[in-house]
Design an enzyme around this catalytic site. Structure first.
Site, PDB file in Angstrom:
ATOM      1  N   PRO A   1      -9.592   5.243 -50.658  1.00  0.00           N
ATOM      2  CA  PRO A   1      -9.555   4.351 -49.499  1.00  0.00           C
ATOM      3  C   PRO A   1      -8.672   3.133 -49.773  1.00  0.00           C
ATOM      4  O   PRO A   1      -9.040   2.245 -50.524  1.00  0.00           O
ATOM      5  CB  PRO A   1     -11.016   3.932 -49.293  1.00  0.00           C
ATOM      6  N   GLU A   2      -7.478   3.165 -49.177  1.00  0.00           N
ATOM      7  CA  GLU A   2      -6.628   1.980 -49.152  1.00  0.00           C
ATOM      8  C   GLU A   2      -6.686   1.488 -47.711  1.00  0.00           C
ATOM      9  O   GLU A   2      -7.521   1.955 -46.943  1.00  0.00           O
ATOM     10  CB  GLU A   2      -5.197   2.347 -49.589  1.00  0.00           C
TER      11      GLU A   2
ATOM     12  N   ARG B   1     -18.429   8.829 -57.758  1.00  0.00           N
ATOM     13  CA  ARG B   1     -18.365   8.081 -59.016  1.00  0.00           C
ATOM     14  C   ARG B   1     -19.261   6.845 -59.055  1.00  0.00           C
ATOM     15  O   ARG B   1     -19.316   6.159 -60.072  1.00  0.00           O
ATOM     16  CB  ARG B   1     -16.911   7.725 -59.325  1.00  0.00           C
TER      17      ARG B   1
ATOM     18  N   ARG C   1      -0.686   2.691 -64.407  1.00  0.00           N
ATOM     19  CA  ARG C   1      -0.899   3.498 -63.204  1.00  0.00           C
ATOM     20  C   ARG C   1       0.274   4.444 -62.982  1.00  0.00           C
ATOM     21  O   ARG C   1       1.442   4.060 -63.193  1.00  0.00           O
ATOM     22  CB  ARG C   1      -1.031   2.593 -61.964  1.00  0.00           C
TER      23      ARG C   1
ATOM     24  N   LYS D   1      -9.606  -4.196 -48.140  1.00  0.00           N
ATOM     25  CA  LYS D   1     -10.126  -2.842 -48.275  1.00  0.00           C
ATOM     26  C   LYS D   1     -11.644  -2.822 -48.118  1.00  0.00           C
ATOM     27  O   LYS D   1     -12.290  -1.815 -48.406  1.00  0.00           O
ATOM     28  CB  LYS D   1      -9.765  -2.267 -49.655  1.00  0.00           C
TER      29      LYS D   1
ATOM     30  N   HIS E   1     -24.266  13.831 -53.941  1.00  0.00           N
ATOM     31  CA  HIS E   1     -23.661  12.522 -54.196  1.00  0.00           C
ATOM     32  C   HIS E   1     -24.027  11.475 -53.151  1.00  0.00           C
ATOM     33  O   HIS E   1     -23.358  10.462 -53.031  1.00  0.00           O
ATOM     34  CB  HIS E   1     -22.147  12.673 -54.315  1.00  0.00           C
TER      35      HIS E   1
END
Length: 282
Positions: free
Chosen positions: A2-3, A122, A272, A63, A103
């Site tokens: 998610p950006e 996560r 990155r 965000k 999850h």
DNA sequence: AGTTGTGTTGAAGA
DNA sequence: ATCTTCAACACAAC
């Protein structure tokens, strides 16, 4: 994933739950629920504060997703890498159920829409309970690409404050510009025909202008296509976006450039992955 | 089967 | 202060 475009898509979807009222909350990972000082709140306290409150607005702040309640407090949700917020109309989701999906770590129960289901592989996503008035001061200080303040002059001022950094690092620095992560940084720089490793002070006036235009162009297109679903990202109905089909460089290393057939390369900048076409970008 | 990489970001370490 | 490294966690790919 998610950006900015993904968060914007979810926030648009969540307009459906404005005016709905919280009737309950369940969590099996309460350590990510915090107050305005980033101190953990007990589940009991959180539920007590939440139940009966109405959602008066849903906003994107960088965000983050802000759910403003009718008692001058807000839930500030950050999905981090793998978070999903799913609006469920399934009456099968009940407060008494022992086990939800693998999850699913938090569930907000609602009066009209049944539930807002928080899925997070996560478990990095965060939920902060903050007085609405204090929201802005708790956030990153960068400028949003869709705010009125984000002019070409402002953009140049922002990036030129980091003369010795690479353009990719600066685009992704949320203390400077909000909402651009690893995917869109690579795509924006391809559109601007500028290599990600270029140092700010080496950029010409023309290149800075092109990068500025590309930020708006790429982010706008990605919002229109409801985001990039490469692995975890889904909208609030659980559906994929479609910008992954439009990616020119991101994760396309060893594949041919869609414009010139040159092999796309991968390099590492500030730990990155970065992707670029050595022919199309200079 | 063990290692490496993954979208984020802030806290710890230098 | 300001910069870099790493931890939070689960899983897929190599």
């Amino acid at each position: 994933m998610p950006e900015l475009p993904e968060v914007q898509t979810i926030v648009s979807d969540l307009q459906n739950i404005t005016n709905d009222i919280f009737t309950g909350f369940w969590s099996d990972w309460e350590k990510v629920i915090r107050d305005e000082n980033k101190k953990n709140i007990t589940l009991k306290k959180f539920v007590k504060k939440l139940v009966g409150k109405k959602i008066v607005s849903v906003r994107r702040l960088g965000k983050n997703i802000a759910l403003d309640l009718n008692n001058k407090t807000s839930l500030l949700i950050h999905l981090r890498m793998t978070g999903r917020l799913l609006v469920s109309d399934q009456s099968s989701i009940t407060k008494n159920q022992k086990k939800y999906g693998k999850h699913v770590h938090h569930i907000f129960f609602l009066k009209k829409n049944h539930a807002l289901v928080f899925h997070d592989v996560r478990k990095f996503a965060t939920i902060d309970f903050i007085p609405t008035n204090n929201l802005l001061e708790k956030l990153q200080t960068g400028t949003d690409p869709f705010s009125k303040n984000f002019s070409l002059i402002e953009f140049k001022k922002i990036i030129n404050s980091k003369q010795n950094k690479t353009i990719k690092e600066v685009l992704m620095d949320s203390g400077l510009i909000l909402g651009i992560g690893n995917i869109y940084a690579s795509e924006i720089l391809f559109a601007a025909r500028v290599l990600p490793e270029r140092i700010i002070k080496s950029l010409t006036n023309l290149e800075q202008g092109l990068i500025f235009k590309s930020i708006k162009k790429i982010l706008t297109k990605a919002i229109r296509l409801r985001g990039t679903s490469i692995s975890d990202y889904r909208d609030s109905a659980g559906k994929k976006g479609s910008f992954q089909n439009e990616l020119m460089v991101y994760k396309r290393n060893k594949q041919k450039c869609k414009k010139c057939d040159t092999i796309i390369q991968r390099s590492v900048i500030a730990q990155r992955s970065s992707f670029f076409c050595i022919n199309c970008q200079k």
